[in-house]
Design an enzyme around this catalytic site. Structure first.
Site, short mmCIF file in Angstrom:
data_model
loop_
_atom_site.label_atom_id
_atom_site.label_comp_id
_atom_site.label_asym_id
_atom_site.label_seq_id
_atom_site.Cartn_x
_atom_site.Cartn_y
_atom_site.Cartn_z
N VAL A 114 66.94 46.72 43.60
CA VAL A 114 68.35 46.63 43.25
C VAL A 114 68.78 45.16 43.20
CG1 VAL A 114 70.71 47.22 43.97
CG2 VAL A 114 68.87 48.89 44.24
N CYS A 115 68.24 44.36 44.11
CA CYS A 115 68.65 42.95 44.23
C CYS A 115 68.56 42.18 42.90
CB CYS A 115 67.84 42.24 45.31
SG CYS A 115 68.02 42.99 46.94
#
Length: 187
Positions: free
Chosen positions: A46-47
């Site tokens: 996700v980062c």
């Protein structure tokens, strides 16, 4: 304890900016609007989508006089390796801060002590160094740069227009409210 309207705590850290390593401190976050954007770890899932979203909208943040500081408990060396090998992260022009000791993450109360990683925390800091917006999300929930831009515009408007507040979904140029006895029970 709420961090809203509290002054950022002292720190010094190594960071990556413009392909070079720099040293930053809390003093760098004062004098203009800043976003401190915590994320769990480099080389994850996700980062990079969040960091790329910020990178894609960085020019809009700069038009508002806002500087972005992404922070994870990785080192500045790991940030450089990720920046140099990921197409998404390679777009980043803002400062990527290393926090391997967790001091900055503790200062903002986002460190998950048992794993040594930061929660997804977003903090908007005003030019005086006071926190005006706090958002913490669970690890699997990505954030949206456009919504962050909207919130910053509202925070900047309220800061420059004492006595006015921005209602839900407020967009730049729309009507604001002036809290008064006349509005009680009328909204």
């Amino acid at each position: 304890m709420s961090l809203i309207n509290t002054e950022i705590k002292p720190f010094t850290a190594e960071a990556l900016k413009g392909g070079k390593f720099i040293t930053i401190s809390e003093a760098d976050l004062k004098g203009n609007w800043s976003v401190v954007f915590f994320y769990p770890a480099d080389f994850t899932f996700v980062c990079p989508t969040e960091l790329e979203d910020l990178a894609d909208n960085y020019a809009e943040f700069r038009k508002l006089g806002v500087e972005i500081y992404s922070v994870s408990t990785d080192t500045h060396f790991a940030h450089k390796a990720w920046h140099d090998t990921s197409e998404a992260v390679g777009k980043i022009e803002y400062t990527m801060v290393g926090d391997p000791t967790g001091k900055i993450s503790r200062n903002f109360d986002v460190l998950i002590e048992e794993v040594g990683l930061a929660d997804r925390g977003t903090f908007v800091i005003d030019p005086e160094g006071k926190i005006q917006i706090v958002e913490i999300t669970a690890g699997g929930i990505g954030r949206d740069a456009l919504e962050l831009l909207r919130k910053i515009k509202a925070a900047q408007y309220v800061a420059s227009h004492p006595g006015e507040v921005c209602p839900a979904k407020w967009e730049e140029g729309e009507a604001t409210l002036k809290p008064s006895l006349d509005l009680v029970g009328k909204i």
